[in-house]
Design a protein around this motif. Structure first.
Motif, PDB file in Angstrom:
ATOM      1  N   ARG A  26       0.843  -1.189   0.000  1.00 29.49           N
ATOM      2  CA  ARG A  26       0.000   0.000   0.000  1.00 29.49           C
ATOM      3  C   ARG A  26       0.887   1.251   0.000  1.00 29.49           C
ATOM      4  N   GLN A  27       0.337   2.343  -0.454  1.00 28.24           N
ATOM      5  CA  GLN A  27       1.063   3.603  -0.450  1.00 28.24           C
ATOM      6  C   GLN A  27       1.518   3.920   0.971  1.00 28.24           C
ATOM      7  N   GLY A  28       2.791   4.303   1.110  1.00 31.95           N
ATOM      8  CA  GLY A  28       3.359   4.645   2.404  1.00 31.95           C
ATOM      9  C   GLY A  28       4.068   3.495   3.098  1.00 31.95           C
ATOM     10  N   ASP A  29       3.940   2.276   2.585  1.00 33.47           N
ATOM     11  CA  ASP A  29       4.628   1.122   3.182  1.00 33.47           C
ATOM     12  C   ASP A  29       6.131   1.232   3.003  1.00 33.47           C
ATOM     13  N   ARG A  30       6.875   0.868   4.041  1.00 35.78           N
ATOM     14  CA  ARG A  30       8.331   0.782   3.942  1.00 35.78           C
ATOM     15  C   ARG A  30       8.676  -0.585   3.379  1.00 35.78           C
ATOM     16  N   VAL A  31       9.557  -0.617   2.356  1.00 33.05           N
ATOM     17  CA  VAL A  31       9.914  -1.862   1.686  1.00 33.05           C
ATOM     18  C   VAL A  31      11.420  -1.980   1.502  1.00 33.05           C
ATOM     19  N   SER A  32      11.864  -3.210   1.294  1.00 32.14           N
ATOM     20  CA  SER A  32      13.231  -3.504   0.863  1.00 32.14           C
ATOM     21  C   SER A  32      13.154  -3.909  -0.598  1.00 32.14           C
ATOM     22  N   VAL A  33      14.059  -3.344  -1.414  1.00 28.99           N
ATOM     23  CA  VAL A  33      14.048  -3.596  -2.851  1.00 28.99           C
ATOM     24  C   VAL A  33      15.406  -4.145  -3.270  1.00 28.99           C
ATOM     25  N   ARG A  34      15.398  -5.294  -3.933  1.00 23.70           N
ATOM     26  CA  ARG A  34      16.624  -5.855  -4.501  1.00 23.70           C
ATOM     27  C   ARG A  34      16.522  -5.717  -6.006  1.00 23.70           C
ATOM     28  N   LEU A  35      17.230  -4.720  -6.542  1.00 26.10           N
ATOM     29  CA  LEU A  35      17.182  -4.424  -7.968  1.00 26.10           C
ATOM     30  C   LEU A  35      18.074  -5.352  -8.777  1.00 26.10           C
ATOM     31  N   ALA A  36      19.169  -5.782  -8.178  1.00 24.04           N
ATOM     32  CA  ALA A  36      20.121  -6.686  -8.819  1.00 24.04           C
ATOM     33  C   ALA A  36      20.902  -7.380  -7.707  1.00 24.04           C
ATOM     34  N   GLY A  38      23.361  -8.079  -5.081  1.00 24.92           N
ATOM     35  CA  GLY A  38      24.315  -7.200  -4.422  1.00 24.92           C
ATOM     36  C   GLY A  38      23.858  -5.758  -4.298  1.00 24.92           C
ATOM     37  N   PHE A  39      22.721  -5.409  -4.879  1.00 28.11           N
ATOM     38  CA  PHE A  39      22.206  -4.047  -4.750  1.00 28.11           C
ATOM     39  C   PHE A  39      20.815  -4.094  -4.155  1.00 28.11           C
ATOM     40  N   GLU A  40      20.777  -3.860  -2.843  1.00 30.67           N
ATOM     41  CA  GLU A  40      19.507  -3.838  -2.119  1.00 30.67           C
ATOM     42  C   GLU A  40      19.415  -2.520  -1.381  1.00 30.67           C
ATOM     43  N   THR A  41      18.238  -1.944  -1.393  1.00 28.84           N
ATOM     44  CA  THR A  41      18.026  -0.669  -0.724  1.00 28.84           C
ATOM     45  C   THR A  41      16.609  -0.638  -0.171  1.00 28.84           C
ATOM     46  N   GLY A  42      16.341   0.331   0.630  1.00 26.22           N
ATOM     47  CA  GLY A  42      15.004   0.506   1.169  1.00 26.22           C
ATOM     48  C   GLY A  42      14.293   1.639   0.468  1.00 26.22           C
ATOM     49  N   GLY A  43      13.023   1.795   0.797  1.00 22.32           N
ATOM     50  CA  GLY A  43      12.260   2.890   0.231  1.00 22.32           C
ATOM     51  C   GLY A  43      10.836   2.882   0.734  1.00 22.32           C
ATOM     52  N   LEU A  44      10.074   3.849   0.249  1.00 21.04           N
ATOM     53  CA  LEU A  44       8.661   3.967   0.596  1.00 21.04           C
ATOM     54  C   LEU A  44       7.826   3.796  -0.667  1.00 21.04           C
ATOM     55  N   GLY A  64      16.082   8.580  -5.754  1.00 26.04           N
ATOM     56  CA  GLY A  64      14.989   8.901  -6.663  1.00 26.04           C
ATOM     57  C   GLY A  64      13.831   7.932  -6.583  1.00 26.04           C
ATOM     58  N   ARG A  65      12.897   8.175  -7.464  1.00 24.32           N
ATOM     59  CA  ARG A  65      11.674   7.380  -7.548  1.00 24.32           C
ATOM     60  C   ARG A  65      11.841   6.408  -8.708  1.00 24.32           C
ATOM     61  N   THR A  66      11.478   5.150  -8.484  1.00 27.59           N
ATOM     62  CA  THR A  66      11.639   4.155  -9.537  1.00 27.59           C
ATOM     63  C   THR A  66      10.366   3.341  -9.715  1.00 27.59           C
ATOM     64  N   LEU A  67      10.103   2.940 -10.942  1.00 26.09           N
ATOM     65  CA  LEU A  67       8.955   2.117 -11.273  1.00 26.09           C
ATOM     66  C   LEU A  67       9.408   0.666 -11.319  1.00 26.09           C
ATOM     67  N   LEU A  68       8.703  -0.191 -10.606  1.00 24.62           N
ATOM     68  CA  LEU A  68       9.031  -1.611 -10.566  1.00 24.62           C
ATOM     69  C   LEU A  68       7.854  -2.410 -11.105  1.00 24.62           C
ATOM     70  N   HIS A  69       8.126  -3.314 -12.030  1.00 25.01           N
ATOM     71  CA  HIS A  69       7.087  -4.183 -12.594  1.00 25.01           C
ATOM     72  C   HIS A  69       7.346  -5.605 -12.112  1.00 25.01           C
ATOM     73  N   CYS A  70       6.278  -6.334 -11.830  1.00 21.01           N
ATOM     74  CA  CYS A  70       6.415  -7.681 -11.280  1.00 21.01           C
ATOM     75  C   CYS A  70       7.132  -8.632 -12.233  1.00 21.01           C
ATOM     76  N   GLY A  71       7.186  -8.324 -13.518  1.00 21.95           N
ATOM     77  CA  GLY A  71       7.868  -9.178 -14.490  1.00 21.95           C
ATOM     78  C   GLY A  71       9.326  -8.817 -14.699  1.00 21.95           C
ATOM     79  N   ASP A  72       9.839  -7.822 -13.971  1.00 23.55           N
ATOM     80  CA  ASP A  72      11.217  -7.362 -14.153  1.00 23.55           C
ATOM     81  C   ASP A  72      12.253  -8.187 -13.401  1.00 23.55           C
ATOM     82  N   GLY A  73      11.805  -9.120 -12.582  1.00 27.61           N
ATOM     83  CA  GLY A  73      12.758  -9.902 -11.806  1.00 27.61           C
ATOM     84  C   GLY A  73      13.285  -9.168 -10.590  1.00 27.61           C
ATOM     85  N   VAL A  74      12.589  -8.133 -10.173  1.00 29.01           N
ATOM     86  CA  VAL A  74      12.965  -7.340  -9.010  1.00 29.01           C
ATOM     87  C   VAL A  74      12.272  -7.920  -7.784  1.00 29.01           C
ATOM     88  N   GLU A  75      13.008  -7.986  -6.686  1.00 30.35           N
ATOM     89  CA  GLU A  75      12.395  -8.433  -5.431  1.00 30.35           C
ATOM     90  C   GLU A  75      12.008  -7.204  -4.620  1.00 30.35           C
TER      91      GLU A  75
END
Length: 81
Positions: A26-36, A38-44, A64-75
């Motif tokens: 949901r909007q405002g949730d704190r998340v962990s994002v693994r883009l690749a 060895g590259f993991e970061t947090g965000g809202l 910055g702000r990034t768009l993540l799609h469920c088919g991109d292989g991003v966790e």
């Protein structure tokens, strides 16, 4: 000689379904994002589409702000509190 054009109109699209935890975001949730690896970061979470297949995340550290799609292989996972 003309280049051969591949007709992609006849090829079926493979629909992609988001993982179950994407549906809980949901909007405002704190998340962990693994883009690749060895590259993991947090965000809202900034925005989520109605079908939960696309999520906008404001990354920590001014990345910055990034768009993540469920088919991109991003966790993307809810941040452990």
């Amino acid at each position: 000689m003309a280049k051969q054009r591949i007709n992609t109109d006849d090829q079926p699209l493979n629909p992609v379904e988001p993982d179950g935890h994407w549906r809980q975001l949901r909007q405002g949730d704190r998340v962990s994002v693994r883009l690749a690896p060895g590259f993991e970061t947090g965000g809202l979470v900034d925005a989520v589409t109605a079908d939960h297949s696309v999520v906008w995340v404001d990354l920590d550290g001014g990345r910055g702000r990034t768009l993540l799609h469920c088919g991109d292989g991003v966790e993307i996972r809810p941040h452990d509190s």
